[in-house]
Write a protein that holds these residues in place. Structure first.
Motif, short mmCIF file in Angstrom:
data_model
loop_
_atom_site.label_atom_id
_atom_site.label_comp_id
_atom_site.label_asym_id
_atom_site.label_seq_id
_atom_site.Cartn_x
_atom_site.Cartn_y
_atom_site.Cartn_z
N ILE A 26 69.48 80.76 42.22
CA ILE A 26 69.13 79.43 41.70
C ILE A 26 70.37 78.71 41.18
CG2 ILE A 26 67.86 78.23 39.88
CD1 ILE A 26 65.61 80.26 40.27
N ASP A 27 71.28 79.46 40.54
CA ASP A 27 72.53 78.84 40.09
C ASP A 27 73.31 78.26 41.26
OD1 ASP A 27 71.98 79.52 37.50
OD2 ASP A 27 73.38 81.22 37.41
N ARG A 28 73.35 78.97 42.36
CA ARG A 28 74.12 78.50 43.51
C ARG A 28 73.44 77.32 44.20
NH1 ARG A 28 75.41 83.07 41.88
NH2 ARG A 28 77.52 83.89 42.15
N ILE A 29 72.12 77.31 44.18
CA ILE A 29 71.41 76.13 44.70
C ILE A 29 71.74 74.91 43.84
CG2 ILE A 29 69.12 75.11 45.05
CD1 ILE A 29 68.11 77.96 45.69
N ALA A 30 71.78 75.13 42.51
CA ALA A 30 72.12 74.02 41.60
C ALA A 30 73.52 73.49 41.87
CB ALA A 30 71.98 74.49 40.16
N ARG A 31 74.45 74.38 42.19
CA ARG A 31 75.80 73.92 42.51
C ARG A 31 75.83 73.05 43.76
NH1 ARG A 31 79.59 79.25 41.77
NH2 ARG A 31 78.82 79.87 39.70
N GLU A 32 75.01 73.42 44.75
CA GLU A 32 74.95 72.60 45.96
C GLU A 32 74.40 71.22 45.63
OE1 GLU A 32 76.17 73.64 49.10
OE2 GLU A 32 76.95 75.18 47.72
N ILE A 33 73.40 71.18 44.73
CA ILE A 33 72.84 69.88 44.30
C ILE A 33 73.93 69.05 43.62
CG2 ILE A 33 71.20 68.79 42.73
CD1 ILE A 33 69.34 71.21 43.19
N ASP A 34 74.64 69.69 42.68
CA ASP A 34 75.69 68.95 41.96
C ASP A 34 76.77 68.47 42.92
OD1 ASP A 34 74.32 69.44 39.64
OD2 ASP A 34 75.53 71.18 39.06
N ALA A 35 77.11 69.28 43.90
CA ALA A 35 78.13 68.87 44.87
C ALA A 35 77.65 67.69 45.69
CB ALA A 35 78.48 70.06 45.77
N LYS A 36 76.38 67.73 46.08
CA LYS A 36 75.84 66.63 46.89
C LYS A 36 75.80 65.34 46.07
CE LYS A 36 73.84 64.94 50.59
NZ LYS A 36 74.55 64.86 51.87
N SER A 39 79.78 68.55 52.42
CA SER A 39 79.64 69.91 52.93
C SER A 39 78.47 70.67 52.29
CB SER A 39 80.94 70.70 52.70
OG SER A 39 81.18 70.89 51.32
N ALA A 40 77.83 70.06 51.32
CA ALA A 40 76.73 70.74 50.62
C ALA A 40 75.59 71.02 51.60
CB ALA A 40 76.24 69.89 49.46
N LEU A 81 65.35 67.10 47.43
CA LEU A 81 65.25 65.78 46.81
C LEU A 81 66.62 65.17 46.56
CD1 LEU A 81 62.34 66.51 44.32
CD2 LEU A 81 62.26 64.94 46.26
N ALA A 82 67.64 66.02 46.35
CA ALA A 82 69.00 65.53 46.13
C ALA A 82 69.71 65.22 47.44
CB ALA A 82 69.80 66.57 45.34
N GLY A 83 69.05 65.51 48.57
CA GLY A 83 69.65 65.23 49.87
C GLY A 83 70.40 66.40 50.49
N VAL A 84 70.27 67.59 49.89
CA VAL A 84 70.95 68.78 50.44
C VAL A 84 70.16 69.29 51.63
CG1 VAL A 84 71.75 71.13 50.00
CG2 VAL A 84 71.86 69.40 48.17
N PHE A 132 75.96 79.08 51.14
CA PHE A 132 76.01 77.88 50.32
C PHE A 132 77.24 77.09 50.73
CE2 PHE A 132 73.91 81.28 47.98
CZ PHE A 132 72.70 80.67 47.67
N GLY A 133 77.01 75.91 51.33
CA GLY A 133 78.06 75.20 52.02
C GLY A 133 79.17 74.65 51.16
N ALA A 134 78.83 74.05 50.02
CA ALA A 134 79.86 73.38 49.20
C ALA A 134 80.87 74.40 48.67
CB ALA A 134 79.20 72.63 48.05
N THR A 135 80.39 75.56 48.27
CA THR A 135 81.29 76.61 47.78
C THR A 135 81.70 77.57 48.88
OG1 THR A 135 79.36 77.92 47.13
CG2 THR A 135 80.35 76.52 45.45
N ASP A 136 81.09 77.41 50.07
CA ASP A 136 81.33 78.27 51.23
C ASP A 136 81.17 79.75 50.87
OD1 ASP A 136 81.72 78.51 53.95
OD2 ASP A 136 83.88 78.82 53.76
N GLU A 137 80.09 80.06 50.18
CA GLU A 137 79.79 81.44 49.80
C GLU A 137 78.76 82.02 50.76
OE1 GLU A 137 78.61 82.19 45.81
OE2 GLU A 137 80.26 81.05 44.92
N PHE A 138 79.01 83.26 51.19
CA PHE A 138 78.07 84.02 52.01
C PHE A 138 77.65 85.26 51.24
CE2 PHE A 138 80.13 81.43 55.18
CZ PHE A 138 79.16 81.23 56.16
N TRP A 139 76.35 85.52 51.21
CA TRP A 139 75.82 86.70 50.53
C TRP A 139 74.86 87.43 51.47
CZ3 TRP A 139 76.81 88.09 45.32
CH2 TRP A 139 77.60 87.17 44.61
N ILE A 140 74.90 88.76 51.41
CA ILE A 140 73.92 89.57 52.13
C ILE A 140 73.36 90.59 51.17
CG2 ILE A 140 75.16 89.30 54.32
CD1 ILE A 140 76.00 92.30 53.99
#
Length: 713
Positions: free
Chosen positions: A543-553, A559-560, A583-586, A627-635
């Motif tokens: 959820i924190d990383r989703i929030a970062r994408e919102i803030d970036a957008k 890139s978000a 809703l933020a356009g991400v 997560f595009g804005a931070t370009d993080e990949f998690w598995i």
């Protein structure tokens, strides 16, 4: 208790500038979410669609018919059983979409009856005739010639009759206990002398093949013919009831509640507690009664009364019951009717050389990402563990085992390592549903070999897929790690699509050391460097990383975006975070194999979210995030479900090496390609096959197979 929070990734604000519309925040009858149980039935419907697909090899369609049936059995034993228990106890807890347990049960019953009849008809009207055209026949007794009948009668007398036990029901003989998932004949016999009618039950033995192989004299083209065992027994009921007239007989099958809870705080010995509960499983309350659709009302009423089954739990099926047994038919040696065999490739990093290179020297040069079954499990993950067991410089091996195969080379390697004097710790999850007995056997075998066996944390299942190898190299100690999305099971690794990271990165080795100390001791570790660990860290981390994408957008970062691949998406907090992102356009792109409670494409809520599902030859099983804005990949091992995020130890690891993130991005690109054959979820909960309007349709799994056969393709 594991309570991990990553200090290197500070908690982001919950995107306060974006909130869900008030029209979507009602506590009850909430229209933000789809019902998870109905969504699961939709998933099984997509499995059935594969059985209907005439473009698939015929025996692969048979396999999907069997998988559909097996899936449905487990759904009733666990999910429906849980709903019935809540309803019977009067619990008013409603689902996220606002339905009571009773309302959900009613919807499930209607949908299940439709699917069960469709399932039976696909076999009867499409697959069975097509099989017969190819010389693979599933036949009835009435279709056999006299010589075949005589031969099978001898087989019945010699091999089947001795193990049958007809059980009469009268004042002196109470109605017998009917075990879950057993196939049974309900028989009415008439006394020729008195004219009185009596009921009897005959269990179809489950220790012999369901289908009897028949070599038909009257049909030379039918190379493989199968007679259902219940047909053979039905044809010889006069032998079981000599002197009686067989008035009627019908097949039935009952499904029982197989879910249970082990009171871990009360029981000092978890192994003994679990074994006691397993013994009770076969006596669970009935949750479904399947009957042949020609069963008389009189017979059905008797079964309902004696089995204490609600009429709403009856499923009437045309033709054969329990089509999960069709896996026996799938096993015939007819390669022309099956998928072309695929041989997994050895990952290039571990490729054979004139002088073979050890896994450890390879990992010292850089991380390796593997994707099974395209990349061989045996020449990557299995080799890693086997080399660790044999290497005299290895001091310790620590591993989690959730499910493994019956003849597991992984377990054998751990035993060899312990025999060689290495410190070996195996965290065996003996509460892995339906694998409990097997895991208890493994745990005892490992203990007898000197392995330190741990059963995890009270109240939590250990579901993470991790292995830590500690090796002395000169005057230094180096740690090697594997973190994956799938079990350490060589057999399912050939059938399930999973991702694994092999690494010698010091920070990941330190994280796994801390994690195992939490799992095996009294450590209260709360900080991890490169991992998210449930039950406290995965949901908040995502959820924190989703929030970062919102803030970036919101800040104008083009890139978000969010890409997510999982087996299930149910958790309301994660879904709401994805709604806020939309809703933020991400842009949010989701690939989900099974359940999805999120509604995509809803105006004013989720217009920027698309959801698709890919089913095919392999079972899509990996969990991946981008997560595009931070370009993080998690598995990792965690699905976005309450049980994974709240009641299990799960591990997600960040993949940082650009070579490997490019591989993960390619997997996402392939799965999300507009040309890729898939099912698309609509906001009303319907799944629609797509694409249906283009000529260049591509198959995601076939493309990945080709990439291993021809890396330049």
């Amino acid at each position: 208790m594991v309570a991990p929070v990553s200090p290197s990734i500070p908690t982001a604000p919950p995107a306060a500038t974006v909130s869900l519309p008030s029209t979507h925040t009602a506590d009850l009858a909430d229209d933000r979410y789809l019902n998870r149980e109905l969504s699961w039935l939709d998933f099984n419907s997509r499995v059935l669609a594969l059985a209907e697909d005439p473009s698939l090899p015929l025996l692969e369609r048979v396999k999907f018919l069997a998988i559909f049936a097996s899936n449905l059995d487990e759904f009733f034993m666990v999910r429906v059983a849980g709903l019935k228990r809540r309803d019977e106890m009067g619990l008013s807890v409603r689902s996220a979409d606002g339905l009571s347990p009773r309302e959900q049960l009613a919807l499930i019953a209607r949908r299940n009856q439709e699917l069960s009849v469709k399932h039976a008809r696909v076999f009867l009207d499409e697959v069975r005739p097509a099989l017969a055209d190819q010389g693979v026949s599933v036949i009835a007794w009435s279709e056999l010639g006299e010589s075949d009948r005589r031969r099978l009668s001898v087989y019945f007398t010699d091999q089947v009759f001795p193990v049958l036990t007809p059980l009469a029901v009268d004042h002196a003989h109470p109605f017998p206990y009917i075990s879950g998932l057993s196939l049974n004949l309900a028989v009415t016999v008439k006394d020729r002398a008195t004219g009185g009618e009596h009921f009897a039950r005959v269990k179809v033995p489950d220790n012999v093949d369901r289908f009897v192989r028949v070599r038909r004299d009257d049909s030379p083209g039918a190379i493989d013919a199968f007679l259902p065992m219940e047909d053979l027994i039905s044809a010889h009921l006069d032998v079981l009831f000599p002197g009686m007239e067989i008035a009627e007989h019908h097949v039935f099958r009952i499904t029982r509640n197989a879910d249970f809870e082990v009171e871990e705080d009360r029981d000092e010995d978890l192994l003994q507690a679990l074994e006691r509960e397993l013994a009770r499983r076969r006596f669970g309350s009935p949750v479904r009664l399947e009957v042949s659709d020609d069963m008389t009302d009189h017979m059905l009423e008797l079964l309902l009364r004696e089995l204490d089954v609600d009429p709403g739990d009856v499923v009437q099926v045309p033709g054969l019951l329990d089509l999960s047994s069709l896996m026996q038919v799938y096993g015939v040696d007819r390669p022309a009717l099956k998928d072309v065999p695929f041989v997994p490739a050895t990952p290039p990093a571990f490729g054979e050389r004139e002088t073979p290179k050890s896994v450890f020297s390879t990992l010292r040069e850089g991380d390796v990402l593997v994707q099974h079954p395209y990349d061989s499990f045996s020449t990557s993950v299995q080799r890693f563990i086997e080399q660790a067991a044999a290497d005299p410089q290895v001091l310790a091996i620590k591993q989690t085992l959730y499910r493994t195969s019956g003849d597991s080379p992984i377990v054998d390697a751990l035993i060899d390592a312990a025999s060689a004097g290495k410190q070996v710790v195996a965290l065996v999850e003996i509460k892995a549903r339906f694998d409990e007995q097997a895991n208890i056997r493994w745990a005892r075998k490992l203990e007898q070999a000197g392995v330190h066996v741990v059963y995890g944390l009270v109240g939590l299942k250990t579901h993470c897929k991790t292995c830590l190898v500690v090796r002395r190299e000169g005057s230094h100690i180096r740690r090697y790690c594997h973190i994956g999305t799938g079990n350490y099971n060589p057999k399912t690794a050939r059938l399930y699509e999973d991702i694994g990271l092999l690494t010698a990165a010091p920070e990941i080795g330190a994280d796994l050391t801390d994690l195992f100390n939490s799992l095996t001791g009294y450590s209260r570790k709360s900080e991890y460097r490169n991992l998210l660990v449930a039950p406290y860290g995965v949901r908040t981390g995502i959820i924190d990383r989703i929030a970062r994408e919102i803030d970036a957008k919101v800040a104008g970062d083009g890139s978000a975006r969010i890409r997510l691949k999982a087996n299930a998406l149910v958790d309301e907090q994660v879904i709401d975070a994805l709604y806020r992102a939309s809703l933020a356009g991400v842009p949010v792109q989701i690939v989900v194999r099974g359940i999805c409670a999120l509604r995509p494409g809803v105006v004013g809520l989720s217009e920027n979210i698309e959801v698709r599902s890919i089913l095919g030859r392999f079972l899509e099983h990996s969990r991946m995030f981008h997560f595009g804005a931070t370009d993080e990949f998690w598995i990792g091992s965690a699905d976005m479900m309450h049980r994974n995020l709240d009641r299990r130890v799960e591990v997600m690891v960040q993949v940082k090496d650009p070579r490997l993130t490019a591989q993960l991005s390619d997997i996402f690109d392939s799965a999300l390609d507009p040309r890729t054959r898939c099912w698309v979820l609509h906001g009303d909960g319907s799944w629609v096959a797509s694409p249906h309007d283009r000529d260049d349709v591509r198959e995601h799994q076939q493309a990945l197979m080709r990439s291993r056969i021809d890396p330049g393709a």
